[in-house]
Design an enzyme around this catalytic site. Structure first.
Site, short mmCIF file in Angstrom:
data_model
loop_
_atom_site.label_atom_id
_atom_site.label_comp_id
_atom_site.label_asym_id
_atom_site.label_seq_id
_atom_site.Cartn_x
_atom_site.Cartn_y
_atom_site.Cartn_z
N CYS A 188 0.82 -1.22 0.00
CA CYS A 188 0.00 0.00 0.00
C CYS A 188 0.85 1.26 0.00
O CYS A 188 0.33 2.36 -0.16
CB CYS A 188 -0.97 -0.01 1.17
SG CYS A 188 -2.22 -1.29 0.97
N CYS A 212 -14.38 0.06 6.79
CA CYS A 212 -13.50 -0.42 5.72
C CYS A 212 -13.56 0.51 4.52
O CYS A 212 -14.64 0.97 4.14
CB CYS A 212 -13.93 -1.81 5.25
SG CYS A 212 -14.12 -3.02 6.58
N HIS A 252 -9.40 3.67 -2.37
CA HIS A 252 -8.02 3.19 -2.18
C HIS A 252 -7.56 2.36 -3.38
O HIS A 252 -7.38 1.15 -3.28
CB HIS A 252 -7.97 2.38 -0.89
CG HIS A 252 -6.61 1.91 -0.48
ND1 HIS A 252 -5.44 2.41 -1.01
CD2 HIS A 252 -6.24 0.98 0.43
CE1 HIS A 252 -4.41 1.80 -0.45
NE2 HIS A 252 -4.87 0.92 0.42
#
Lengths: 151, 405
Positions: free
Chosen positions: B104, B223, B349
């Site tokens: 990430c 989330c 994301h």
């Protein structure tokens, strides 16, 4: 079962064989290394074995997983004491020169009521088939809390 | 990454910084609207982010002036990416292009690499392009549950990896589910105002705690969503930067580190030592401390991630993340706004793009161009990623500090 990775790791997977760093006491499991993952020293490693039990350091309950898993599935970070250690307690730095540190590992739970999970609880390690490789079983340990027991 | 202050202590692992005294500046940024972008390919998204960055440069820039590029992507879509992937999307052939993959922290590591090259004098103007096509495959990351591993993260999905910290943090510090949920409430409130965000709705603490449980103790609104996106930055040496803009933003510091939950350090049960290590490198290079950060874009893949990151970055002491959000410090109008863009929770994301997008947002904030989410006159902005590596047994963090001078 004897695809190379599983063949290489059999001692750890099936007999909980581990090594302990002479320099800092870190217990390497399941990997056997020449350098220590914690202190970075290229030191002597002593062979040791882990007990078939562990203490829950933290956990989650998995509700969404691929079909290979039963859900809800408790998964934990476990401290697993060395055989012969005085105490595999949750705080690591135990007194007693022979105690040694526990190994810290991920533990899949089985046959455990998610409600029974708690930090600090002890669970038994039980040998199970984890999955198979083209029909040949790969076995190692899962953790379980006996039904009705919430320690 | 240099500063006027001597930086000779040589923090282990820290690199870049002060090579020949050259500094790097951001001179342009480009975003696309994040979302479920079935109509756009990886190359389409990358091209648009690149063009937006080119068009963003105040005094203009021609593609021939870009002499190197870094391409951040995990290539989840399986487009067989390499440096050539960036060249195909942008037309920037015949120059060095390096593909970076670092979980990430992919986008932020790509940026850091470009900055280092400029500081080292091996590039004058560099493109950093991050992209991820997350939604083309229905399987998603749940299939990365390390099925064929025995001890190395079998059954440990992303929410499990981060959820472990939530359970332990609540146990050790009496952090409540509601405090954790407030991260989502704050970021969705910000994201509702941010034009590039994937999800632009507001939610309440009740909505979060009552949403379906994904992995106890994390619910759906704890989330981040699964999002397609791309972002780009243009970085130049300080000497050249003034030819492109009157308001370049300096790269004051950068840090990159890895650690592991399985090194038996108890701190890694309630946070990420890799973040603390990367932040300490970046702070040292920038000659600042956490108290000097005016605005931050931090990694909130899950609510708990942001809460422990306040502590890991030194915005508050370990265990006090819950109090920090209760006190409103990290709200858009607070003393230290965190994730004015809505963060990964609202904005989305797209992994390779995320870090680059965060840096683009900090760039806008420091130039006063952040529109409806502009915070009050920030001078120092921090960007942070924390990623999972090695089947959930490792972690990697990258921290970058930008400064308006």
């Amino acid at each position: 079962m004897y695809e190379p990775p599983f063949w290489r790791d059999r001692e750890a997977n099936e007999r909980l064989a581990a090594t302990e760093c002479d320099a800092c006491g870190y217990v390497s499991f399941p990997e056997r290394r020449e350098v220590c993952k914690r202190c970075g020293e290229r030191g002597e490693f002593r062979d040791t074995r882990l007990e078939e039990r562990g203490i829950v350091q933290s956990y989650v309950i998995q509700n969404r997983l691929p079909d290979a898993f039963e859900t809800p599935l408790p998964v934990a970070v476990m401290d697993v004491p060395q055989v012969g250690a005085n105490d595999g307690g949750s705080d690591g730095d135990d007194a007693g020169s022979d105690a040694g540190e526990p190994a810290r590992v991920y533990g899949l739970f089985t046959e455990t009521d998610p409600e029974a999970m708690a930090i600090g609880m002890e669970a038994a390690a039980v040998f199970r088939e984890l999955f198979d490789v083209e029909g040949l079983p790969v076995g190692s340990f899962k953790f379980t809390v006996p039904r009705g027991e919430n320690r | 990454m240099s500063s006027g202050v001597s930086n000779s202590s040589g923090t282990r692992g820290a690199s870049g910084g002060d090579i020949g005294g050259r500094e790097a500046c951001v001179i342009g940024s480009g975003m696309i609207d994040f979302g479920e972008l079935f109509e756009q390919s990886t190359d389409d998204m990358a091209e648009r982010a690149y063009l937006n960055a080119i068009e963003d440069v105040d005094s203009g820039i021609s593609p021939q002036e870009i002499d190197a590029a870094w391409f951040g992507t995990l290539d989840i879509a399986g487009d067989a990416s390499s440096g050539a992937g960036l060249a195909h999307a942008t037309g920037l052939f015949e120059i060095p292009v390096t593909r970076v993959e670092n979980a990430c922290a992919t986008g932020s590591t790509a940026f850091r690499s470009a900055v280092e090259a400029i500081e080292a004098g091996s590039a004058e103007v560099a493109l950093v392009l991050g992209v991820e096509k997350m939604r083309d495959s229905a399987a998603g990351l749940i299939e990365s549950a390390a099925l064929d591993q025995v001890w190395r993260g079998r059954g440990v999905t992303m929410p499990a990896f981060f959820g472990m910290r939530a359970t332990r943090h609540m146990h050790e510090f009496d952090t409540t589910e509601e405090q954790v949920a407030k991260v989502s409430v704050k970021n969705h409130a910000n994201g509702a105002k941010y034009p590039h965000a994937h999800y632009r709705f507001e939610c309440s603490v009740e909505d979060v705690v009552e949403s379906p449980t994904v992995t106890y103790p994390l619910n759906l609104y704890d989330c981040c969503p699964v999002t397609d996106g791309a972002a780009a930055l243009l970085v130049a040496s300080e000497e050249l930067a003034s030819e492109y803009t009157d308001d370049p933003i300096h790269v004051a510091g950068s840090g990159l580190s890895t650690d592991s939950l399985l090194r038996s350090e108890d701190e890694s049960l309630v946070g990420f030592p890799a973040t603390t290590q990367a932040a300490s490198q970046a702070y040292e290079q920038a000659s600042i401390g956490p108290e000097h950060v005016d605005v931050a874009e931090v990694h909130d893949c899950f609510t708990i991630t942001e809460l422990v990151t306040y502590e890991d970055l030194g915005f508050c002491a370990k265990g006090e993340g819950g109090a920090l959000i209760d006190e409103g410090v990290v709200e858009l109008d607070g003393e230290k706004p965190v994730n004015p863009s809505g963060g990964l929770l609202a904005k989305g994301h797209p992994i390779g793009a995320s870090g680059v997008a965060q840096l683009a947002e900090i760039y806008e904030q420091l130039r006063g161009e952040a529109g409806s989410v502009q915070v009050d006159d920030p001078e120092i902005g921090l960007q942070h990623n924390i990623g999972i590596g090695r089947n959930a047994t490792g972690s990697v963090s990258c921290v970058n500090v930008l400064e308006r001078r």
